[in-house]
Design a protein around this motif. Structure first.
Motif, PDB file in Angstrom:
ATOM      1  N   ARG A 112       0.804  -1.282   0.192  1.00  0.00           N
ATOM      2  CA  ARG A 112       0.094   0.013   0.010  1.00  0.00           C
ATOM      3  C   ARG A 112       0.787   1.266  -0.028  1.00  0.00           C
ATOM      4  O   ARG A 112       0.549   2.367  -0.651  1.00  0.00           O
ATOM      5  N   VAL A 113       1.883   1.168   0.994  1.00  0.00           N
ATOM      6  CA  VAL A 113       3.069   2.285   0.983  1.00  0.00           C
ATOM      7  C   VAL A 113       3.457   2.659  -0.644  1.00  0.00           C
ATOM      8  O   VAL A 113       3.568   3.684  -0.963  1.00  0.00           O
ATOM      9  N   LYS A 114       3.879   1.363  -1.366  1.00  0.00           N
ATOM     10  CA  LYS A 114       4.567   1.717  -2.391  1.00  0.00           C
ATOM     11  C   LYS A 114       3.523   1.992  -3.467  1.00  0.00           C
ATOM     12  O   LYS A 114       3.910   2.997  -4.349  1.00  0.00           O
ATOM     13  N   ALA A 115       2.135   1.719  -3.318  1.00  0.00           N
ATOM     14  CA  ALA A 115       0.884   2.338  -4.428  1.00  0.00           C
ATOM     15  C   ALA A 115       1.099   3.681  -4.194  1.00  0.00           C
ATOM     16  O   ALA A 115       1.000   4.246  -5.247  1.00  0.00           O
ATOM     17  N   VAL A 116       0.840   4.266  -3.072  1.00  0.00           N
ATOM     18  CA  VAL A 116       0.674   5.648  -2.859  1.00  0.00           C
ATOM     19  C   VAL A 116       2.059   6.243  -3.159  1.00  0.00           C
ATOM     20  O   VAL A 116       2.064   7.224  -4.137  1.00  0.00           O
ATOM     21  N   ALA A 117       3.238   5.702  -2.893  1.00  0.00           N
ATOM     22  CA  ALA A 117       4.517   6.545  -3.449  1.00  0.00           C
ATOM     23  C   ALA A 117       4.800   6.434  -5.019  1.00  0.00           C
ATOM     24  O   ALA A 117       5.093   7.411  -5.523  1.00  0.00           O
ATOM     25  N   ASP A 118       4.283   5.313  -5.533  1.00  0.00           N
ATOM     26  CA  ASP A 118       4.446   5.322  -7.119  1.00  0.00           C
ATOM     27  C   ASP A 118       3.612   6.408  -7.745  1.00  0.00           C
ATOM     28  O   ASP A 118       4.204   6.839  -8.550  1.00  0.00           O
ATOM     29  N   ILE A 119       2.280   6.478  -7.385  1.00  0.00           N
ATOM     30  CA  ILE A 119       1.414   7.340  -8.104  1.00  0.00           C
ATOM     31  C   ILE A 119       1.836   8.751  -7.742  1.00  0.00           C
ATOM     32  O   ILE A 119       1.860   9.796  -8.683  1.00  0.00           O
ATOM     33  N   ALA A 151      11.011  11.562  20.683  1.00  0.00           N
ATOM     34  CA  ALA A 151       9.927  10.686  20.008  1.00  0.00           C
ATOM     35  C   ALA A 151       9.190  11.046  18.995  1.00  0.00           C
ATOM     36  O   ALA A 151       9.299  10.275  17.909  1.00  0.00           O
ATOM     37  N   MET A 152       8.730  12.398  18.761  1.00  0.00           N
ATOM     38  CA  MET A 152       8.040  12.882  17.691  1.00  0.00           C
ATOM     39  C   MET A 152       8.997  12.894  16.427  1.00  0.00           C
ATOM     40  O   MET A 152       8.537  12.450  15.310  1.00  0.00           O
ATOM     41  N   VAL A 153      10.219  13.175  16.507  1.00  0.00           N
ATOM     42  CA  VAL A 153      11.174  13.283  15.426  1.00  0.00           C
ATOM     43  C   VAL A 153      11.470  11.809  14.737  1.00  0.00           C
ATOM     44  O   VAL A 153      11.435  11.500  13.641  1.00  0.00           O
ATOM     45  N   GLU A 154      11.736  11.076  15.915  1.00  0.00           N
ATOM     46  CA  GLU A 154      11.855   9.489  15.510  1.00  0.00           C
ATOM     47  C   GLU A 154      10.582   8.989  14.624  1.00  0.00           C
ATOM     48  O   GLU A 154      10.703   8.358  13.672  1.00  0.00           O
ATOM     49  N   SER A 155       9.565   9.353  15.170  1.00  0.00           N
ATOM     50  CA  SER A 155       8.234   8.872  14.435  1.00  0.00           C
ATOM     51  C   SER A 155       8.193   9.233  13.039  1.00  0.00           C
ATOM     52  O   SER A 155       7.907   8.605  12.324  1.00  0.00           O
ATOM     53  N   ALA A 156       8.555  10.718  12.905  1.00  0.00           N
ATOM     54  CA  ALA A 156       8.405  11.478  11.705  1.00  0.00           C
ATOM     55  C   ALA A 156       9.299  10.842  10.561  1.00  0.00           C
ATOM     56  O   ALA A 156       9.149  10.369   9.341  1.00  0.00           O
ATOM     57  N   LEU A 157      10.711  10.546  11.082  1.00  0.00           N
ATOM     58  CA  LEU A 157      11.738   9.892  10.384  1.00  0.00           C
ATOM     59  C   LEU A 157      11.513   8.512   9.751  1.00  0.00           C
ATOM     60  O   LEU A 157      11.969   7.885   9.012  1.00  0.00           O
ATOM     61  N   TYR A 158      10.733   7.762  10.751  1.00  0.00           N
ATOM     62  CA  TYR A 158      10.378   6.405  10.589  1.00  0.00           C
ATOM     63  C   TYR A 158       9.305   6.358   9.416  1.00  0.00           C
ATOM     64  O   TYR A 158       9.362   5.500   8.442  1.00  0.00           O
ATOM     65  N   HIS A 159       8.331   7.411   9.311  1.00  0.00           N
ATOM     66  CA  HIS A 159       7.251   7.455   8.345  1.00  0.00           C
ATOM     67  C   HIS A 159       7.925   7.689   6.997  1.00  0.00           C
ATOM     68  O   HIS A 159       7.712   7.147   5.996  1.00  0.00           O
ATOM     69  N   ALA A 160       8.998   8.610   6.983  1.00  0.00           N
ATOM     70  CA  ALA A 160       9.619   8.961   5.779  1.00  0.00           C
ATOM     71  C   ALA A 160      10.492   7.985   5.274  1.00  0.00           C
ATOM     72  O   ALA A 160      10.619   7.610   4.045  1.00  0.00           O
ATOM     73  N   SER A 161      11.025   6.973   6.077  1.00  0.00           N
ATOM     74  CA  SER A 161      11.783   5.947   5.556  1.00  0.00           C
ATOM     75  C   SER A 161      11.073   4.969   4.900  1.00  0.00           C
ATOM     76  O   SER A 161      11.490   4.261   3.922  1.00  0.00           O
ATOM     77  N   LEU A 162       9.717   4.880   5.242  1.00  0.00           N
ATOM     78  CA  LEU A 162       8.799   3.950   4.418  1.00  0.00           C
ATOM     79  C   LEU A 162       8.650   4.510   3.093  1.00  0.00           C
ATOM     80  O   LEU A 162       8.345   3.440   2.080  1.00  0.00           O
ATOM     81  N   GLU A 164      11.067   6.551   1.535  1.00  0.00           N
ATOM     82  CA  GLU A 164      12.184   6.323   0.952  1.00  0.00           C
ATOM     83  C   GLU A 164      12.715   5.041   0.553  1.00  0.00           C
ATOM     84  O   GLU A 164      13.564   4.816  -0.408  1.00  0.00           O
ATOM     85  N   LYS A 165      12.059   3.980   1.057  1.00  0.00           N
ATOM     86  CA  LYS A 165      12.410   2.591   0.710  1.00  0.00           C
ATOM     87  C   LYS A 165      11.849   2.438  -0.861  1.00  0.00           C
ATOM     88  O   LYS A 165      12.357   1.488  -1.555  1.00  0.00           O
ATOM     89  N   ASP A 167      11.835   4.697  -3.127  1.00  0.00           N
ATOM     90  CA  ASP A 167      12.426   5.952  -3.807  1.00  0.00           C
ATOM     91  C   ASP A 167      11.767   7.077  -4.116  1.00  0.00           C
ATOM     92  O   ASP A 167      11.646   7.775  -5.070  1.00  0.00           O
ATOM     93  N   PHE A 168      11.004   7.391  -2.814  1.00  0.00           N
ATOM     94  CA  PHE A 168      10.113   8.654  -2.810  1.00  0.00           C
ATOM     95  C   PHE A 168      10.904   9.633  -1.772  1.00  0.00           C
ATOM     96  O   PHE A 168      10.820   9.396  -0.448  1.00  0.00           O
ATOM     97  N   ASN A 169      11.013  10.786  -2.330  1.00  0.00           N
ATOM     98  CA  ASN A 169      11.744  11.528  -1.161  1.00  0.00           C
ATOM     99  C   ASN A 169      11.214  13.030  -1.567  1.00  0.00           C
ATOM    100  O   ASN A 169      11.585  14.133  -0.919  1.00  0.00           O
ATOM    101  N   ASP A 170      10.119  13.342  -2.039  1.00  0.00           N
ATOM    102  CA  ASP A 170       9.404  14.720  -2.128  1.00  0.00           C
ATOM    103  C   ASP A 170       8.397  14.769  -0.892  1.00  0.00           C
ATOM    104  O   ASP A 170       7.095  14.628  -1.196  1.00  0.00           O
ATOM    105  N   ILE A 171       9.167  14.891   0.319  1.00  0.00           N
ATOM    106  CA  ILE A 171       8.592  14.694   1.461  1.00  0.00           C
ATOM    107  C   ILE A 171       8.699  16.212   2.240  1.00  0.00           C
ATOM    108  O   ILE A 171       9.796  16.686   2.384  1.00  0.00           O
ATOM    109  N   VAL A 172       7.640  16.591   2.767  1.00  0.00           N
ATOM    110  CA  VAL A 172       7.422  17.680   3.749  1.00  0.00           C
ATOM    111  C   VAL A 172       6.992  17.045   5.276  1.00  0.00           C
ATOM    112  O   VAL A 172       6.270  16.153   5.352  1.00  0.00           O
ATOM    113  N   ILE A 173       7.728  17.637   6.314  1.00  0.00           N
ATOM    114  CA  ILE A 173       7.482  16.867   7.633  1.00  0.00           C
ATOM    115  C   ILE A 173       6.755  17.988   8.405  1.00  0.00           C
ATOM    116  O   ILE A 173       7.226  19.336   8.505  1.00  0.00           O
ATOM    117  N   SER A 174       6.065  17.810   9.320  1.00  0.00           N
ATOM    118  CA  SER A 174       5.446  18.390  10.256  1.00  0.00           C
ATOM    119  C   SER A 174       5.434  17.893  11.537  1.00  0.00           C
ATOM    120  O   SER A 174       5.145  16.590  11.840  1.00  0.00           O
TER     121      SER A 174
END
Length: 350
Positions: A112-119, A151-162, A164-165, A167-174
């Protein structure tokens, strides 16, 4: 001079986030998703106020019907706010949304993550990962025992890593918190840990008065240190007030220059005119002005041309009258009843 953190530059609809792009002020529709006409009207109000990014909730498939009419009504990048259902993210991307707010760790397995990242990669749609103190994963909360900045930064970077896996890097973090100090610390840490653009905000900041104060402290202090690429002042009030407050924060620290900067004194026993009323009238008359000028409304000669001598134009009150001055030089004396109009005439000349 504010030296901005160098963030990755990401395309967002007809504009950009990060890099050397201007800091965008964002707000969110608060009309029920099923009310398309009301949502369109509110989006128009936000666009007219200068809102740079408009977000709206997409709680179900029917809410995807909001995208086309709003895109047809305003020329502002639109963000679909989605939780849990990856199919809504794909549907929003297919219908032309400019940005998606979703947490990849909450939408299911890797397919599911891949499907969202791909489109999103295919359509050049950035994804904003939004973490707050109430959304932490159980394993991260167990590790830190509380929603700490770490804890919040670790959570955000965890989501980003999913993402990045795949090859999606157009990410904004809050990384928002209703606690100002926690919010500031979290963004400071995130700024050190990644180069993704950061969307700033104090979440659940409250009603207009306290919400603006908390946001000005949290957002403003980070911006003065160069941290932040988009901002939202979250208020329990009309969304257009969030936009005005956001611009005021940018203006106060010199990051918005296409408008007047008003200074006015708090008055004292020397004041012989209705300085408070006059200052409010000047502020109202200047709201649509785009000139990068400093305008002073001062109560007396003591604090007039001298203290405000750097103002491009200003007025100083007397006893039933006042002075018009320019860069500290007195131009003329004017009756109190004519001060406002005479000041506006001088501003028109600048």
């Amino acid at each position: 001079m504010i030296n901005r953190r160098t963030a990755k530059k990401i395309k967002l609809g007809n504009t950009y986030i990060g890099g050397d792009s201007p800091i965008l002020v964002q707000s969110m529709l608060n009309i029920p998703a099923e009310n398309i006409d009301g949502s369109v009207q509110q989006a128009k109000e936000l666009a007219a106020a200068g809102c740079g990014v408009i977000r709206f909730a997409v709680p179900d498939e029917k809410a995807l019907d909001l995208i086309e009419p709003i895109k047809n009504a305003v020329d502002v990048p639109l963000v679909a706010d989605i939780h849990f259902d990856y199919r809504l993210a794909i549907g929003a991307a297919e219908r032309g949304i400019d940005k998606i707010r979703i947490n990849p760790g909450n939408i299911g397995d890797e397919s599911r993550v891949k499907a969202v990242a791909d489109i999103c990669r295919q359509k050049e749609i950035p994804i904003r990962i939004g973490v707050n103190s109430g959304s932490l994963e159980k394993h991260i909360l167990a590790k830190y025992k509380a929603p700490t900045p770490q804890a919040m930064v670790e959570s955000a970077l965890y989501h980003a890593s999913l993402l990045e896996k795949f090859d999606f890097n157009d990410i904004v973090i809050s990384i928002k918190s209703s606690d100002v100090n926690t919010m500031i610390s979290a963004y400071e840490l995130a700024a050190l840990k990644c180069d993704y653009p950061l969307h700033l905000g104090v979440t659940e900041a409250g009603t207009e008065r306290m919400g603006i104060i908390k946001s000005a402290i949290g957002i403003g202090s980070l911006l003065t240190r160069g941290i932040g690429d988009t901002i939202r002042v979250s208020l329990s009030d009309a969304p257009v007030k969030e936009v005005f407050a956001g611009f005021d924060i940018l203006k106060a620290i010199g990051l918005k220059k296409d408008c007047p900067y008003l200074i006015s004194c708090p008055t004292c026993g020397r004041t012989k005119i209705d300085l408070i009323g006059l200052a409010k009238q000047v502020e109202e008359r200047l709201k649509d002005c785009k000139k990068p000028i400093k305008v002073a409304v001062m109560g007396c000669i003591v604090n007039g041309p001298g203290e405000a001598k750097e103002a491009n134009i200003g007025i100083a009150g007397g006893d039933g009258n006042g002075l018009i001055f320019k860069k500290g030089k007195i131009l003329r004396k004017v009756p109190e009843s004519e001060l406002l109009d005479e000041l506006m005439k001088e501003i028109d000349k600048l």
